[in-house]
Design a protein around this motif. Structure first.
Motif, short mmCIF file in Angstrom:
data_model
loop_
_atom_site.label_atom_id
_atom_site.label_comp_id
_atom_site.label_asym_id
_atom_site.label_seq_id
_atom_site.Cartn_x
_atom_site.Cartn_y
_atom_site.Cartn_z
N GLY A 52 0.80 -1.22 0.00
CA GLY A 52 0.00 0.00 0.00
C GLY A 52 0.83 1.27 0.00
N THR A 53 2.11 1.15 0.27
CA THR A 53 3.01 2.30 0.21
C THR A 53 3.61 2.37 -1.18
N ARG A 54 3.40 3.48 -1.85
CA ARG A 54 3.83 3.60 -3.26
C ARG A 54 4.97 4.59 -3.45
N ALA A 55 5.21 5.45 -2.47
CA ALA A 55 6.33 6.39 -2.53
C ALA A 55 6.64 6.84 -1.11
N VAL A 56 7.87 7.28 -0.89
CA VAL A 56 8.32 7.70 0.44
C VAL A 56 8.94 9.08 0.33
N THR B 163 5.84 21.17 -4.01
CA THR B 163 6.59 20.53 -5.09
C THR B 163 6.85 19.06 -4.79
N VAL B 164 7.25 18.78 -3.56
CA VAL B 164 7.53 17.40 -3.17
C VAL B 164 6.25 16.57 -3.23
N ARG B 165 5.16 17.13 -2.76
CA ARG B 165 3.90 16.39 -2.79
C ARG B 165 3.50 16.04 -4.22
N ALA B 166 3.70 16.97 -5.14
CA ALA B 166 3.35 16.72 -6.54
C ALA B 166 4.18 15.57 -7.11
N TRP B 167 5.47 15.58 -6.81
CA TRP B 167 6.33 14.49 -7.30
C TRP B 167 5.95 13.16 -6.65
N ALA B 168 5.69 13.19 -5.34
CA ALA B 168 5.33 11.96 -4.63
C ALA B 168 4.03 11.38 -5.17
N GLU B 169 3.07 12.24 -5.47
CA GLU B 169 1.80 11.74 -6.00
C GLU B 169 1.97 11.13 -7.39
N LYS C 71 10.73 1.21 -2.77
CA LYS C 71 9.85 2.28 -3.20
C LYS C 71 10.71 3.50 -3.52
N PRO C 72 10.27 4.35 -4.45
CA PRO C 72 11.04 5.57 -4.72
C PRO C 72 11.03 6.49 -3.51
#
Length: 239
Positions: free
Chosen positions: A24-28, A170-176, A77-78
């Motif tokens: 369920g974790t797709r990015a960190v 910016t970080v949130r956009a990349w993480a999403e 995960k990335p």
């Protein structure tokens, strides 16, 4: 300034391992609160040099800083580093170990070890030499001068520099974007890139072929091919 204590280090390692194993974790995202990202390892509370037995320091490094950096590099995960302030010593290496680095304009990166008469730890020589080459790595480590976010970007240590107030957005956009991607494919890609720096061509090509074989068994690979044939956007589930 978020100097890392042994308890915090172990908690971070546990979090990276849990994220790696959780479908369920797709990015960190790795970031910090306050005015600093990480001032390195917390050097308070250790035994004085005269009380150490030969081998103690190497053991602490292996089971401490090196294990933390390995947890980031090995996370399936990335991982994005959102560097909100000064990243010094182990803190800088923690950022460099991440897959992507976004830094606030006020961030600084400092190889503090020479200032204290110490040898770099936390995989610093390994990471920096691969990121900027041996001459640049030596310059940064020999002098210990503070590196601005802009200079870190110029050297290739940082992917993007943004105004302080735009870091989280910016970080949130990349993480999403990463979280919506083909998670297993990204994990295999990360492994290929990391391993390629220590591999000869034959080994790298063999690893690539194996990764392709494994990846083609994933649901996301099937979805990606089907979406291409059907001329629509793919909807990846991370499986």
């Amino acid at each position: 300034m978020n100097a890392v204590t042994p308890d915090q280090r172990d908690r971070l390692i546990g979090l990276f391992e849990a994220a790696s194993a959780d479908p369920g974790t797709r990015a960190v995202v790795l970031t910090a609160t306050g005015r600093g990202f990480c001032a390195g390892a917390d050097l308070r509370g250790g035994p004085p040099p005269g009380d150490r037995v030969p081998g103690d320091v190497a053991r602490v490094i292996r089971h401490g800083a090196q294990r933390l950096i390995a947890a980031v590099l090995d996370c399936e995960k990335p991982v994005i580093a959102a560097v909100n302030g000064t990243a010094a010593g182990l803190g800088a290496h923690l950022a460099y170990a991440c897959d992507l680095v976004i830094a606030a304009e006020s961030a600084r990166f400092i190889e503090v070890f020479a200032r204290r008469g110490l040898v770099p730890d936390g995989g610093g020589a390994y990471l920096l030499a691969r990121l900027v080459g041996p001459q640049r790595a030596k310059e940064l480590m020999f002098f210990g001068d503070a590196l601005s976010a802009a200079d870190a970007h110029r050297l290739g240590l940082v992917n993007r520099v943004v105004p302080d107030g735009e870091l989280e957005k910016t970080v949130r956009a990349w993480a999403e974007r990463l979280a919506a991607g083909p998670t297993r494919s990204l994990a295999l890609t990360k492994q290929l890139v990391n391993a390629s720096l220590d591999s000869d061509r034959a080994t790298a090509f063999s690893a690539e072929a194996t990764a392709q074989e494994i990846n083609m068994t994933t649901a996301d690979a099937g979805e990606g091919v089907t979406a291409f044939v059907e001329r629509r956007g793919a909807e990846f589930k991370g499986r």
